[in-house]
Design an enzyme around this catalytic site. Structure first.
Site, short mmCIF file in Angstrom:
data_model
loop_
_atom_site.label_atom_id
_atom_site.label_comp_id
_atom_site.label_asym_id
_atom_site.label_seq_id
_atom_site.Cartn_x
_atom_site.Cartn_y
_atom_site.Cartn_z
N CYS A 17 43.79 -88.27 1.51
CA CYS A 17 43.77 -87.38 0.39
C CYS A 17 43.06 -86.20 0.56
O CYS A 17 42.64 -85.94 1.83
CB CYS A 17 42.96 -88.22 -0.71
SG CYS A 17 41.24 -88.59 -0.35
N CYS A 20 39.74 -86.00 2.39
CA CYS A 20 39.82 -86.00 3.66
C CYS A 20 39.96 -84.52 4.25
O CYS A 20 39.09 -83.88 5.14
CB CYS A 20 40.84 -87.02 4.31
SG CYS A 20 40.76 -88.65 3.81
N ASP A 437 66.10 -68.07 -3.09
CA ASP A 437 66.82 -67.29 -1.85
C ASP A 437 68.14 -67.26 -2.36
O ASP A 437 68.69 -68.10 -3.27
CB ASP A 437 66.69 -68.21 -0.60
CG ASP A 437 67.74 -67.38 0.44
OD1 ASP A 437 67.78 -66.43 0.64
OD2 ASP A 437 68.50 -68.27 1.06
N ASP A 636 66.70 -71.98 2.30
CA ASP A 636 67.24 -72.94 3.42
C ASP A 636 67.25 -72.20 4.67
O ASP A 636 67.62 -72.98 5.66
CB ASP A 636 68.73 -73.25 3.09
CG ASP A 636 69.72 -72.14 3.06
OD1 ASP A 636 69.12 -70.72 2.87
OD2 ASP A 636 70.80 -72.24 3.16
N ASP A 640 63.26 -67.80 5.40
CA ASP A 640 62.56 -68.12 4.42
C ASP A 640 61.28 -69.07 4.75
O ASP A 640 60.54 -69.47 3.92
CB ASP A 640 63.51 -69.34 3.58
CG ASP A 640 64.87 -68.35 3.22
OD1 ASP A 640 64.55 -67.42 2.34
OD2 ASP A 640 65.74 -69.18 2.90
#
Length: 750
Positions: A17, A20, A437, A636, A640
C-alpha cells in the site's frame, strides 16, 4: 539534479500500500548522501537522487532489504517472474498461517460452546494455544516482525509496527495469564487463550491483506505481459560486404543497416540507399506513412512499409530517440504528483493515535488512579493497554481498499480493462480533464476513403474503379484503402499491366494500352497532367486535414479521391459520455493541426493541442496539473509514454506500443475508447465502496478503543469485534453489485 548527484532507479517488491511507499521514502531520505527519493506504488519503482561520494547504490539497496522489501531485476520478464514467485511464497505463508489460525479458532469455538468440559480442555489449551500463537507470529509472520523492527529503529511508525504491538500484546497477555493460572497468582488473571488467539488472528489477517494486494497487482501485471509483443532486438548490419544479424546493442554509429519491407527500423539513422514509405504512427503520432528517400532521417521503432532501405546509423544508446523517451518517462515519474490513498491518510493519524490511547490507558489506571484513589491498579492498567493495542489493530481498515479494488478490478476486467494500480481507484473520482491521443485512440489509425470527386463526365464509381485497378498490386496504406473501398462498393476489378510504384509519389499502370496514374497532385503534374484544384477540393478536403490523390487516364484528369484517418465509430458517444460525467476532453497529438481539428470537430471535442513532440505532451499535462487539475491521459504510441507516466492516471490502448503499456496505470485490452467512461464510472463506484468499508471498519475501532481504555473489554470481545468488522467489510465489498441492478446497467459498455 545537481552535477555531482546521480540517479538510481530500482524495481521494488512486496509493496502492499502507499503506507509502504511512505516508509520507503522516509527510510531512503534519512540515508546520508540521499538528496531525494520518489517512490511509485503503481509501478513499484523508486527513483533516488544521491551523492556517489557519500552513499553507494549497494547501501541504498541494503536499506530497502533491511526495511523488508525486495529489489527486483530491472529486466521486464525477470521482474514478472519474481513477482509471480513472490505471489506463490505469500500464498504458502497464508496457507500455513490460515491453518494455524483455523486450529486456534476451532479450539476457541469448542471452549465458547462448552462442547468439551473446561477441565478436560484446559490442559490441552495451555499447551496448544501458546504453541499455535507463537508459531504463527514467529513463523509465517516473522517477515512482518523484521519489517517492523527495521522501521521502528529508523523512527518510522507504520502498519507493521502497529501489527507487532498488537500481536506481542496478545502474546504477552497470554503468557502472563498462563503464568498466573499455573502459579495461582490473583494479580495475573488474564484469559490466556483469548490473548493467544488474538495474536494469531491479527497476524493472519495482516498476511491475508498483503496477499490480496499482491495478487491483484500480479494478476494485472501478468495480463499485461501477455499483451506485450516482445521481439528479438536485432539488426541486419552490413559488415565487409556481408549481412549479419547482431543485437542492437552491438551496432555502432556509422555502420550501415538493411531494413526490409515490413520490418521495424531498429536504430536512428539516415537513408543512404533506397526509397520507401515508413509508418511512424507509434513514434510520432502521424496517421499516414511518411516517404523516406536518400538523405531522409528515420527513427528507431518506426516500421518500413514498402521498399528496402539501407540506413547509416546516426545515434545509438543514450542518444537514440527511444532512450530520450525513456529519460522523459523517468523525469515524468519523478515529477508525477504524489498520491496518498484515503485509507493511508486515515492510518497516518490512526496509528500514532492507537499507540497514544494505549499509553493513556496505562497512565489512567496507574498514575491517574493513584492520584485520585491512592490505589495504583497496575493489573487493570496493563489489561487496558493490551486491550487497546489488540482492539486498535486496523485489520478491517487495512482490507477496505484491497477488497474494494478486487471488486472494481473484477468488474473492469469483464469490460476488457486491466487496472494495474490501486491509486487509480483513488484518483478516478477527482479526474476532470481527459487528454486523448488522436491516432489509434480516437481514430482507426489507418486511412480510409472519405470523398470521391469526379472531374468532367465520369462518375464517382468509375473514378474509384480505375484507382482501385491501379492500386491493386500496391502495398501502401493509401492504395489498400482505395482497394478496400472499391470492394465494399462491389465494383468489378479491372486488369492492368506494367504496374510501377514510386514511393512518396504514386503508381503507374497501363489499362488497355493507356497510361493510368494515381498519385499526388505534384506527381500528376510531373507526368504532364493538368490539375486544376477546385474550391470544393481545397476548402473542404485539404482544409479538413485529408490526404488527396488524383486519378488520370491517357493524360487527362478524371477525379480526386480524398482519404483521412476516420474517427472510430464509438468515439463521438465515448466523448459525450465523458462530458456527461463532468470531464473535459482535450486532444494532444503529434499530427498536423488540420487533421487534429477535423477529428476534434467530428467527435465533439473543443480543446486541441497539435504537432506536439513527446515532451510537449508532458508539458501540456503538467500545465493542467499546476493549475490544480487531476488529469487522465489516454494513448497508444511510444510518443505517448512520457505523458502517460506524467498524468495522474495513464490509460494505454492494449494494441499499442509496449513502452506505452508499461508506463500506464490502466490498460484497455480492446482498442475501444468507450471503455474510458466505463473506467471512470467503475472507479468512482469503487471509491464509494472504499469509503463505506473504512466507515464500517472505523466504527468498530472507534467505539472499541474507548471501551478498551476502561479496562473492562476482554480480549474475547476485542477479537469478536475484529472478526465482526472484517466480516462486515467483506460482506459489503463482495456482496451483490455496486449500487444494485440499475447502477450495474449504467456501467455496461454501449
Amino acid at each position: 539534479m545537481s552535477p555531482e548527484t546521480r540517479r538510481l532507479q530500482l524495481k521494488i517488491g512486496q509493496m502492499a500500500c502507499s503506507f509502504c511507499a511512505a516508509s520507503i521514502t522516509k527510510g531512503l531520505s534519512r540515508l546520508p548522501g540521499v538528496e531525494g527519493a520518489h517512490v511509485s506504488l503503481a509501478h513499484e519503482e523508486a527513483l533516488i537522487e544521491y551523492h556517489p561520494d557519500v552513499v553507494t547504490p549497494e547501501q541504498i539497496q541494503r536499506t530497502l532489504l533491511d526495511l523488508g522489501y525486495t529489489v527486483r531485476d530491472p529486466r521486464r520478464v525477470k521482474a514478472y517472474e519474481e513477482q509471480r514467485r513472490d505471489l506463490e511464497r505469500e500464498k504458502r505463508r497464508l496457507a500455513v498461517a490460515g491453518t494455524l489460525t483455523g486450529l486456534t479458532l476451532v479450539s476457541m469455538v469448542l471452549r465458547w460452546l462448552h462442547a468439551v468440559s473446561v477441565a478436560a480442555l484446559a490442559p490441552i489449551m495451555a499447551v496448544e494455544m501458546p504453541l499455535l500463537a507463537f508459531v504463527t507470529v514467529l513463523g509465517p509472520g516473522f517477515y512482518i516482525l523484521r519489517m517492523a523492527w527495521h522501521s521502528l529503529r529508523r523512527g518510522i511508525l507504520n502498519q507493521h509496527v502497529l501489527l507487532e504491538l498488537g500481536a506481542f500484546s496478545g502474546l504477552t497477555g497470554g503468557t502472563l495469564g498462563l503464568v498466573g493460572s499455573l502459579t495461582h497468582q490473583p494479580a495475573l488473571t488474564f484469559p490466556a487463550a483469548d490473548f493467544f488467539a488474538v495474536a494469531a488472528f491479527i497476524t493472519t489477517y495482516h498476511i491475508l491483506s498483503g496477499y490480496v494486494s499482491l495478487r491483484v497487482r500480479t494478476i494485472a501485471s501478468q495480463s499485461v505481459m501477455k499483451l506485450l509483443a516482445l521481439q528479438p532486438p536485432v539488426a541486419t548490419v552490413i559488415r565487409e560486404g556481408t549481412e549479419q544479424e547482431v543485437p542492437v546493442e552491438a551496432v555502432r554509429v556509422g555502420e550501415r543497416v538493411r531494413v526490409r519491407p515490413g520490418a521495424a527500423i531498429p536504430v536512428d539513422g539516415r537513408v543512404v540507399q533506397g526509397a520507401s514509405d515508413v509508418d511512424e504512427s507509434l513514434v510520432t503520432g502521424e496517421s499516414l506513412p511518411v516517404t523516406k528517400t536518400v538523405g531522409s532521417e528515420v527513427i528507431g521503432g518506426s516500421v518500413n512499409l514498402t521498399g528496402s532501405l539501407i540506413i547509416e546509423v546516426l545515434r545509438v544508446g543514450e542518444d537514440s530517440f527511444l532512450q530520450q523517451v525513456a529519460r522523459q518517462i523517468d523525469e515524468a515519474r519523478a515529477k508525477k504528483p504524489s498520491i496518498l490513498q484515503l485509507v493511508d491518510r486515515v492510518l497516518a493519524i490512526y496509528v500514532p493515535g492507537v499507540v497514544g490511547a494505549a499509553a493513556l490507558a496505562l497512565l489512567i489506571w496507574t498514575v491517574g488512579a493513584g492520584a485520585l484513589t491512592s490505589h495504583v491498579d497496575l493489573t487493570r492498567g496493563i489489561f487496558a493497554l493490551l486491550a487497546v493495542l489488540v482492539m486498535g489493530y486496523p485489520c478491517a481498515m487495512g482490507m477496505a481498499t484491497p477488497l474494494a479494488l478486487i471488486r472494481g478490478g473484477g468488474q473492469a476486467a469483464e469490460r476488457g480493462i486491466l487496472i494495474r494500480s490501486g491509486e487509480a481507484f483513488q484518483l478516478l473520482k477527482e479526474v476532470r480533464w481527459v487528454a486523448l491521443d488522436k491516432t489509434g485512440t480516437l481514430t482507426e489509425g489507418q486511412p480510409a476513403v472519405t470523398h470521391v470527386v469526379p472531374v468532367g463526365v465520369v462518375s464517382e464509381r468509375e473514378v474509384l474503379q480505375l484507382a482501385a485497378a491501379a492500386e491493386a498490386p500496391a502495398e501502401h496504406p493509401v492504395g489498400r484503402a482505395i482497394v478496400q473501398r472499391a470492394a465494399a462498393d462491389h465494383l468489378d476489378r479491372l486488369s492492368v499491366d506494367a504496374f510501377e510504384a514510386l514511393p512518396g509519389q504514386g503508381v503507374r499502370a497501363r489499362l488497355e494500352g493507356q497510361l493510368l496514374l494515381v498519385g499526388s497532385p505534384r506527381f500528376l503534374e510531373t507526368e504532364g497532367v493538368v490539375c486544376p484544384v477546385g474550391s470544393e477540393l481545397s476548402n473542404v478536403l485539404v482544409g479538413g486535414g485529408h490526404t488527396v490523390v488524383g486519378v488520370a487516364l491517357a493524360g487527362h484528369l478524371l477525379g480526386w479521391i480524398a482519404l483521412a484517418d476516420r474517427p472510430k465509430p464509438e468515439a463521438p458517444e465515448a466523448v459525450a459520455r465523458l462530458k456527461a460525467l463532468g470531464m473535459t476532453p482535450v486532444i494532444l497529438t503529434g499530427d498536423n493541426a488540420r487533421a487534429a481539428e477535423a477529428v476534434a470537430h467530428a467527435v465533439g471535442i473543443e480543446h486541441v493541442r497539435a504537432e506536439l513532440l513527446p515532451g510537449g505532451k508532458v508539458e501540456a499535462i503538467r500545465q493542467l496539473q499546476e493549475a490544480g487539475h487531476r488529469v487522465m491521459m489516454v494513448g497508444d504510441g511510444i510518443n505517448d509514454a512520457p505523458a502517460l507516466m506524467q498524468a495522474d492516471i495513464g490509460v494505454a490502448i492494449g494494441a499499442g506500443a509496449d513502452i506505452a503499456i508499461e508506463a500506464a496505470d490502466v490498460v484497455l485490452v480492446r482498442p475501444n475508447v468507450g471503455a474510458v467512461a466505463d473506467l471512470v464510472q467503475i472507479g468512482r463506484a469503487s471509491y464509494r465502496k472504499t469509503v463505506q468499508n473504512i466507515a464500517l471498519a472505523f466504527s468498530f475501532n472507534g467505539v472499541g478503543i474507548p471501551l478498551a481504555i476502561t479496562g473492562w473489554v476482554t480480549p474475547v470481545w476485542a477479537m469478536v469485534a475484529m472478526v465482526a468488522s472484517v466480516s462486515t467489510v467483506l460482506a459489503n465489498s463482495l456482496g451483490g453489485r455496486i449500487g444494485g441492478r440499475r447502477r450495474r446497467a449504467s456501467l455496461m459498455p454501449p
